[in-house]
Motif scaffolding. Structure first.
Motif, PDB file in Angstrom:
ATOM      1  N   SER A   1       0.817  -1.208   0.000  1.00 30.18           N
ATOM      2  CA  SER A   1       0.000   0.000   0.000  1.00 30.18           C
ATOM      3  C   SER A   1       0.851   1.257   0.000  1.00 30.18           C
ATOM      4  CB  SER A   1      -0.954   0.012   1.197  1.00 30.18           C
ATOM      5  OG  SER A   1      -0.227   0.174   2.392  1.00 30.18           O
ATOM      6  N   LEU A   2       2.107   1.159   0.403  1.00 32.74           N
ATOM      7  CA  LEU A   2       2.995   2.314   0.400  1.00 32.74           C
ATOM      8  C   LEU A   2       3.763   2.448  -0.904  1.00 32.74           C
ATOM      9  CD1 LEU A   2       4.439   2.075   4.011  1.00 32.74           C
ATOM     10  CD2 LEU A   2       2.722   3.665   3.164  1.00 32.74           C
ATOM     11  N   GLY A   3       3.697   1.457  -1.760  1.00 34.46           N
ATOM     12  CA  GLY A   3       4.437   1.477  -3.019  1.00 34.46           C
ATOM     13  C   GLY A   3       3.882   2.494  -3.991  1.00 34.46           C
ATOM     14  N   ALA A   4       4.689   2.833  -4.978  1.00 35.42           N
ATOM     15  CA  ALA A   4       4.280   3.811  -5.984  1.00 35.42           C
ATOM     16  C   ALA A   4       3.112   3.289  -6.802  1.00 35.42           C
ATOM     17  CB  ALA A   4       5.461   4.135  -6.888  1.00 35.42           C
ATOM     18  N   CYS A   5       2.188   4.172  -7.091  1.00 31.79           N
ATOM     19  CA  CYS A   5       1.039   3.825  -7.928  1.00 31.79           C
ATOM     20  C   CYS A   5       1.178   4.584  -9.241  1.00 31.79           C
ATOM     21  CB  CYS A   5      -0.261   4.211  -7.224  1.00 31.79           C
ATOM     22  SG  CYS A   5      -0.576   3.263  -5.729  1.00 31.79           S
ATOM     23  N   GLN A   6       1.397   3.872 -10.300  1.00 30.92           N
ATOM     24  CA  GLN A   6       1.541   4.467 -11.624  1.00 30.92           C
ATOM     25  C   GLN A   6       0.180   4.967 -12.102  1.00 30.92           C
ATOM     26  OE1 GLN A   6       4.429   4.584 -13.518  1.00 30.92           O
ATOM     27  NE2 GLN A   6       3.321   5.702 -15.079  1.00 30.92           N
ATOM     28  N   SER A   7       0.147   6.145 -12.682  1.00 32.30           N
ATOM     29  CA  SER A   7      -1.096   6.649 -13.247  1.00 32.30           C
ATOM     30  C   SER A   7      -1.572   5.715 -14.357  1.00 32.30           C
ATOM     31  CB  SER A   7      -0.894   8.052 -13.821  1.00 32.30           C
ATOM     32  OG  SER A   7      -2.019   8.434 -14.572  1.00 32.30           O
TER      33      SER A   7
ATOM     34  N   PHE B   1      -0.942   9.233  -5.038  1.00 30.44           N
ATOM     35  CA  PHE B   1      -1.606  10.354  -5.691  1.00 30.44           C
ATOM     36  C   PHE B   1      -0.809  10.816  -6.905  1.00 30.44           C
ATOM     37  CE2 PHE B   1      -2.703  10.326  -1.236  1.00 30.44           C
ATOM     38  CZ  PHE B   1      -4.084  10.401  -1.275  1.00 30.44           C
ATOM     39  N   GLN B   2      -1.516  11.274  -7.922  1.00 24.94           N
ATOM     40  CA  GLN B   2      -0.879  11.755  -9.143  1.00 24.94           C
ATOM     41  C   GLN B   2      -1.054  13.266  -9.269  1.00 24.94           C
ATOM     42  OE1 GLN B   2      -3.077   8.840  -9.573  1.00 24.94           O
ATOM     43  NE2 GLN B   2      -1.216   7.711  -9.108  1.00 24.94           N
ATOM     44  N   SER B   3      -0.040  13.884  -9.858  1.00 24.02           N
ATOM     45  CA  SER B   3      -0.085  15.320 -10.124  1.00 24.02           C
ATOM     46  C   SER B   3      -0.160  15.521 -11.635  1.00 24.02           C
ATOM     47  CB  SER B   3       1.159  16.009  -9.548  1.00 24.02           C
ATOM     48  OG  SER B   3       2.337  15.323  -9.909  1.00 24.02           O
TER      49      SER B   3
ATOM     50  N   LEU C   1       2.100  12.931 -13.378  1.00 23.31           N
ATOM     51  CA  LEU C   1       3.229  12.343 -12.673  1.00 23.31           C
ATOM     52  C   LEU C   1       2.804  11.641 -11.397  1.00 23.31           C
ATOM     53  CD1 LEU C   1       6.080  14.982 -12.998  1.00 23.31           C
ATOM     54  CD2 LEU C   1       5.953  12.721 -14.039  1.00 23.31           C
ATOM     55  N   SER C   2       3.227  10.407 -11.278  1.00 26.72           N
ATOM     56  CA  SER C   2       3.166   9.672 -10.030  1.00 26.72           C
ATOM     57  C   SER C   2       4.512   9.877  -9.341  1.00 26.72           C
ATOM     58  CB  SER C   2       2.949   8.183 -10.310  1.00 26.72           C
ATOM     59  OG  SER C   2       1.762   7.984 -11.027  1.00 26.72           O
ATOM     60  N   ALA C   3       4.623   9.431  -8.103  1.00 25.99           N
ATOM     61  CA  ALA C   3       5.891   9.525  -7.389  1.00 25.99           C
ATOM     62  C   ALA C   3       6.964   8.768  -8.162  1.00 25.99           C
ATOM     63  CB  ALA C   3       5.735   8.944  -5.991  1.00 25.99           C
ATOM     64  N   GLN C   4       8.149   9.344  -8.195  1.00 22.73           N
ATOM     65  CA  GLN C   4       9.327   8.789  -8.853  1.00 22.73           C
ATOM     66  C   GLN C   4       9.084   8.497 -10.335  1.00 22.73           C
ATOM     67  OE1 GLN C   4      10.753   5.641  -6.189  1.00 22.73           O
ATOM     68  NE2 GLN C   4      12.072   7.199  -5.282  1.00 22.73           N
ATOM     69  N   ASN C   5       8.388   9.407 -10.992  1.00 26.13           N
ATOM     70  CA  ASN C   5       8.152   9.343 -12.435  1.00 26.13           C
ATOM     71  C   ASN C   5       8.659  10.623 -13.069  1.00 26.13           C
ATOM     72  OD1 ASN C   5       5.129   7.444 -13.173  1.00 26.13           O
ATOM     73  ND2 ASN C   5       6.854   6.904 -11.905  1.00 26.13           N
ATOM     74  N   ARG C   6       8.865  10.566 -14.363  1.00 27.71           N
ATOM     75  CA  ARG C   6       9.323  11.725 -15.127  1.00 27.71           C
ATOM     76  C   ARG C   6       8.814  11.609 -16.555  1.00 27.71           C
ATOM     77  NH1 ARG C   6      15.653  10.292 -14.830  1.00 27.71           N
ATOM     78  NH2 ARG C   6      15.825  12.526 -15.039  1.00 27.71           N
ATOM     79  N   PHE C   7       8.714  12.757 -17.224  1.00 31.71           N
ATOM     80  CA  PHE C   7       8.423  12.773 -18.655  1.00 31.71           C
ATOM     81  C   PHE C   7       9.062  14.016 -19.254  1.00 31.71           C
ATOM     82  CE2 PHE C   7       4.715  15.028 -16.946  1.00 31.71           C
ATOM     83  CZ  PHE C   7       4.645  16.137 -17.770  1.00 31.71           C
ATOM     84  N   ILE C   8       9.174  14.008 -20.562  1.00 32.96           N
ATOM     85  CA  ILE C   8       9.810  15.115 -21.258  1.00 32.96           C
ATOM     86  C   ILE C   8       8.943  15.488 -22.452  1.00 32.96           C
ATOM     87  CG2 ILE C   8      11.249  13.667 -22.763  1.00 32.96           C
ATOM     88  CD1 ILE C   8      13.560  15.707 -22.091  1.00 32.96           C
TER      89      ILE C   8
END
Length: 191
Positions: A13-19, A53-55, A71-78
């Motif tokens: 439940s604490l792991g990253a949740c990908q959008s 949560f996603q931003s 963006l989810s936690a520990q994600n990136r895009f360009i």
């Protein structure tokens, strides 16, 4: 055994949740080339905090919010854009903003931090200044590269009244803040 099961459930439940509206991609599949009329800007959310949560990030330059990524936690895009002046917004419980003046052929970066809000997470956009590409990448060496799926635009369209409302509510205060986030042409990431 029961303690082990509870511990595993807590860890999951604490792991990253990908959008569900973004797709993980390999860095080798990114188009990182710029020409004399374009620039790149990377958005990164390096923290693992608030992973459920996603931003959502929007280009609001022309007054109409256009989703550029989630963006989810520990994600990136360009993204690749024509050189010029832009205004971006990150939306959560609040809205925060970033102005960017992008020069031809350069790479720029912004990071998103997470804060506890009243009902949801709040986000803040930060201009990355005077950094090297290597130093920026060290903020989150395990960050996952992502790109929007077609469903991302559908999600943004369905939520546009709320998105516009948050932009209208928070933008005037941000504009009047003398320390607001701004990427200047000279703030490109050095190779």
């Amino acid at each position: 055994m029961r303690v082990l099961i509870i511990a595993v459930i807590c860890m999951l439940s604490l792991g990253a949740c990908q959008s569900q509206h973004m797709q993980a991609i390999d860095k080798s599949n990114l188009n990182l080339t710029v020409d004399d009329h374009s620039a790149l800007i990377e958005f990164m959310r390096p923290e693992s905090y608030g992973s459920r949560f996603q931003s959502s990030i929007f280009n609001i330059t022309n007054g109409t919010p256009e989703l550029v990524g989630i963006l989810s936690a520990q994600n990136r895009f360009i993204i690749k854009l024509p050189a010029g002046s832009y205004r971006f917004a990150v939306i959560g419980e609040n809205a925060d903003f970033l102005d960017a003046e992008l020069d031809d052929g350069k790479l720029y970066a912004a990071s998103i931090t997470t804060h506890i809000g009243f009902m949801r997470m709040q986000y803040k956009l930060h201009a990355v200044k005077n950094s090297s590409l290597e130093a920026f990448n060290q903020q989150c060496p395990s960050c996952i590269w992502t790109k929007p799926l077609p469903s991302a635009k559908e999600w943004a369209d369905a939520n546009m009244p709320s998105i516009r409302s948050k932009i209208s509510k928070y933008l005037p205060k941000w504009i009047n803040n003398p320390s607001r986030a701004i990427i200047n042409p000279s703030d490109n990431l050095a190779p």
